[in-house]
Scaffold this motif. Structure first.
Motif, mmCIF file in Angstrom:
data_model
loop_
_atom_site.group_PDB
_atom_site.id
_atom_site.type_symbol
_atom_site.label_atom_id
_atom_site.label_comp_id
_atom_site.label_asym_id
_atom_site.label_seq_id
_atom_site.Cartn_x
_atom_site.Cartn_y
_atom_site.Cartn_z
ATOM 1 N N ARG A 152 -26.459 -7.281 -14.123
ATOM 2 C CA ARG A 152 -27.103 -8.592 -14.192
ATOM 3 C C ARG A 152 -26.102 -9.635 -13.704
ATOM 4 N N TYR A 153 -26.314 -10.150 -12.494
ATOM 5 C CA TYR A 153 -25.349 -11.079 -11.903
ATOM 6 C C TYR A 153 -25.682 -12.536 -12.185
ATOM 7 N N ALA A 154 -26.891 -12.812 -12.758
ATOM 8 C CA ALA A 154 -27.268 -14.166 -13.165
ATOM 9 C C ALA A 154 -28.463 -14.057 -14.093
ATOM 10 N N ASP A 155 -28.859 -15.181 -14.706
ATOM 11 C CA ASP A 155 -29.999 -15.164 -15.600
ATOM 12 C C ASP A 155 -31.249 -14.745 -14.840
ATOM 13 N N GLN A 156 -31.984 -13.739 -15.339
ATOM 14 C CA GLN A 156 -33.198 -13.202 -14.737
ATOM 15 C C GLN A 156 -32.966 -12.702 -13.307
ATOM 16 N N ARG A 157 -31.740 -12.321 -13.003
ATOM 17 C CA ARG A 157 -31.425 -11.749 -11.690
ATOM 18 C C ARG A 157 -30.541 -10.523 -11.899
ATOM 19 N N ALA A 158 -30.982 -9.392 -11.351
ATOM 20 C CA ALA A 158 -30.238 -8.149 -11.556
ATOM 21 C C ALA A 158 -30.558 -7.154 -10.452
ATOM 22 N N VAL A 159 -29.669 -6.173 -10.304
ATOM 23 C CA VAL A 159 -29.898 -5.024 -9.433
ATOM 24 C C VAL A 159 -29.686 -3.766 -10.275
ATOM 25 N N SER A 160 -30.366 -2.671 -9.916
ATOM 26 C CA SER A 160 -30.274 -1.454 -10.704
ATOM 27 C C SER A 160 -30.401 -0.227 -9.820
ATOM 28 N N VAL A 163 -34.577 -4.420 -7.908
ATOM 29 C CA VAL A 163 -34.090 -5.794 -8.038
ATOM 30 C C VAL A 163 -34.982 -6.541 -9.019
ATOM 31 N N GLU A 164 -34.421 -7.560 -9.651
ATOM 32 C CA GLU A 164 -35.141 -8.454 -10.561
ATOM 33 C C GLU A 164 -34.790 -9.881 -10.199
ATOM 34 N N ARG A 165 -35.803 -10.768 -10.156
ATOM 35 C CA ARG A 165 -35.537 -12.173 -9.879
ATOM 36 C C ARG A 165 -36.765 -13.006 -10.221
ATOM 37 N N PRO A 166 -36.596 -14.320 -10.457
ATOM 38 C CA PRO A 166 -37.761 -15.177 -10.688
ATOM 39 C C PRO A 166 -38.544 -15.368 -9.388
ATOM 40 N N CYS A 167 -39.883 -15.513 -9.530
ATOM 41 C CA CYS A 167 -40.710 -15.819 -8.361
ATOM 42 C C CYS A 167 -42.059 -16.351 -8.824
ATOM 43 N N PHE A 168 -42.487 -17.457 -8.252
ATOM 44 C CA PHE A 168 -43.815 -18.035 -8.496
ATOM 45 C C PHE A 168 -44.107 -18.248 -9.980
ATOM 46 N N GLY A 169 -43.099 -18.582 -10.753
ATOM 47 C CA GLY A 169 -43.292 -18.810 -12.171
ATOM 48 C C GLY A 169 -43.292 -17.560 -13.024
ATOM 49 N N PHE A 170 -43.050 -16.410 -12.425
ATOM 50 C CA PHE A 170 -42.980 -15.133 -13.134
ATOM 51 C C PHE A 170 -41.556 -14.587 -13.034
ATOM 52 N N VAL A 171 -41.297 -13.533 -13.826
ATOM 53 C CA VAL A 171 -40.146 -12.685 -13.557
ATOM 54 C C VAL A 171 -40.666 -11.505 -12.747
ATOM 55 N N CYS A 172 -40.109 -11.292 -11.565
ATOM 56 C CA CYS A 172 -40.620 -10.273 -10.653
ATOM 57 C C CYS A 172 -39.646 -9.105 -10.546
ATOM 58 N N TYR A 173 -40.203 -7.915 -10.448
ATOM 59 C CA TYR A 173 -39.419 -6.701 -10.288
ATOM 60 C C TYR A 173 -39.917 -5.942 -9.071
ATOM 61 N N ALA A 174 -38.999 -5.349 -8.334
ATOM 62 C CA ALA A 174 -39.363 -4.469 -7.222
ATOM 63 C C ALA A 174 -38.438 -3.260 -7.265
ATOM 64 N N ASN A 175 -39.019 -2.076 -7.205
ATOM 65 C CA ASN A 175 -38.248 -0.845 -7.256
ATOM 66 C C ASN A 175 -38.689 0.085 -6.143
ATOM 67 N N LEU A 176 -37.735 0.707 -5.495
ATOM 68 C CA LEU A 176 -38.008 1.692 -4.453
ATOM 69 C C LEU A 176 -37.406 3.018 -4.885
ATOM 70 N N SER A 177 -38.260 4.073 -4.966
ATOM 71 C CA SER A 177 -37.804 5.381 -5.422
ATOM 72 C C SER A 177 -38.204 6.449 -4.419
ATOM 73 N N TYR A 178 -37.262 7.351 -4.144
ATOM 74 C CA TYR A 178 -37.524 8.516 -3.297
ATOM 75 C C TYR A 178 -37.589 9.751 -4.183
ATOM 76 N N VAL A 179 -38.560 10.627 -3.912
ATOM 77 C CA VAL A 179 -38.781 11.796 -4.753
ATOM 78 C C VAL A 179 -38.820 13.054 -3.900
ATOM 79 N N ASP A 180 -37.919 13.988 -4.191
ATOM 80 C CA ASP A 180 -37.922 15.310 -3.569
ATOM 81 C C ASP A 180 -38.669 16.253 -4.504
ATOM 82 N N LEU A 181 -39.791 16.823 -4.032
ATOM 83 C CA LEU A 181 -40.663 17.640 -4.865
ATOM 84 C C LEU A 181 -40.404 19.135 -4.740
#
Length: 403
Positions: A310-318, A349-367
């Motif tokens: 978490r590098y700032a309030d409501q902002r993070a990478v994971s 990633v996590e960050r504020p957007c449009f009055g919300f807290v927004c999350y976006a995650n990209l995952s790769y899956v080997d089946l």
């Protein structure tokens, strides 16, 4: 839906949700937002305001089965490429100081493959799909500063589709086809517990009961030659309803969350799924019989670990990583459900957007390669081979709103 998901039957391919990390990390211990209603229900006592998380996941899956040996001509399967949009919603409402009510609707899992109409295993399976929709309602209560418990019902709707080609006996007829679609719903229950060692370290546990929807449907046929149709009619199998005992397996999970510093946090989860009680209907046709088969499985174990900065309030990478054991072996694997081990990695990633807290995650899956050898007898044929391509990518977005 391709692959194995989301938890619970869990792996439709490792979709990340809410503040749960990429590759399905942080399911049980994090308990920081409304997605906990389904994934860690006792954790909703940590939320002191009404909260909604709305989610949309875009999932691309690709698979192709290469035939090494077969008794029926046709060769490799078609390339199966699919794109899905999967919605979900989670809501928490405080009821006084210690009680919380949580509601959720999501798609916890889906399974499926489409091999094509001309490949060598078409009489064993042309296509199969199994999808789940779950709705839950839980009440959680904080007994003390450190202990919270939760319980509630959840409703699971199941839709199953199975298709296969029919090996006609008379020349000139080509292949026939059979299709079976079944659906049903049933109630189960969710139990949850959370223990907070400190405000920065906690452990959670969840149990979901098995659910047994009553699935029934009537096989439909097309282009059967007179001999096959006569044989099925003589056995009173045309227009006969198929009633299948089906079980969505029980699951238990435990997970930890701890903040190493105010900026760094880690999670770890261990999940057990009672896959030995799971089965999917698939249908195939011989001259005077309809075979409805439920494959045999073994228990499944899933482990995951996640790291967030978490590098700032409501902002993070994971980042996150997950491994799931195969619920079957090469010798017992079937072409209708070619489960193998699963490995997933992702970033978010996590960050504020449009009055919300927004999350976006990209995952790769080997089946996995799904290596198998299956023999269905003289009319259905045998097939041996593995997947040369079997993977998925999930791009997940969530909007979190506190009221």
């Amino acid at each position: 839906m391709g692959g194995i998901s989301a938890a619970l039957l869990t792996l439709s391919p490792c979709v990340a949700v809410g503040e749960i990390g990429p590759a399905l990390t942080g399911l049980t211990g994090r308990a920081n937002d409304a997605t906990s209603v389904f994934f860690s229900p006792a954790g909703i006592t940590r939320l002191d305001r009404p909260e909604l998380v709305a989610q949309a996941t875009f999932l691309y899956q690709e698979s192709k089965f290469d035939v090494q040996q077969a008794s029926v001509a046709g060769g490799d399967s078609d390339k199966d490429s699919r794109l899905f949009t999967i919605p979900a919603a989670y809501y928490v409402h405080p009821l006084g100081e210690r009680w919380r009510l949580g509601l959720s609707v999501n798609v916890p899992s889906g399974i499926g493959h489409d091999y094509g109409k001309k490949w060598s295993g078409r009489y064993l399976s042309e296509a199969s799909d199994l999808a789940f929709v779950a709705a839950s309602a839980v009440l959680a209560y904080r007994f003390a500063d450190r202990i919270s418990l939760a319980a509630g019902p959840y409703l699971v709707y199941t839709d199953s589709k199975s298709k296969a080609r029919v090996n006609n006996l008379l020349p000139g007829y080509g292949d026939g086809s059979v299709r079976l679609e079944e659906d049903g719903a049933a109630l189960g229950y969710i139990l949850g517990a959370l223990y907070e060692f400190t405000p920065a370290t906690r452990i959670g546990a969840v149990y979901r009961s098995s659910v047994k929807p009553d699935l029934e449907g009537t096989p439909s046929f097309s282009n059967l030659d007179p001999l096959v149709r006569q044989g099925l009619a003589a056995a009173n199998l045309l227009g006969t309803e198929v009633d299948v005992d089906f079980t969505v397996p029980a699951q238990a999970q435990i997970g930890v969350y701890t903040e190493l510093t105010p900026r760094w946090s880690v999670t770890g989860d261990l999940i057990w799924i009672n896959m030995s009680e799971f089965g999917i209907t698939r249908v195939s046709v011989a001259q005077d019989s309809i075979s409805v088969r439920n494959d045999d499985f073994q228990d499944m174990w899933i482990g995951s670990a996640g790291l967030k900065y978490r590098y700032a309030d409501q902002r993070a990478v994971s980042v996150g990583v997950l491994y799931a054991s195969s619920p079957t072996t090469d010798s017992r694997r079937s072409i209708a459900l070619p489960f193998d081990r699963v490995i997933s990695v992702g970033a978010g990633v996590e960050r504020p957007c449009f009055g919300f807290v927004c999350y976006a995650n990209l995952s790769y899956v080997d089946l996995g390669d799904g290596n198998l050898s299956e023999d269905g007898g003289p009319l259905l044929g045998s097939v041996e081979g593995s997947f040369s391509s079997n993977w998925a990518v999930a791009l997940d977005f969530q909007l979190r709103k506190r009221f």
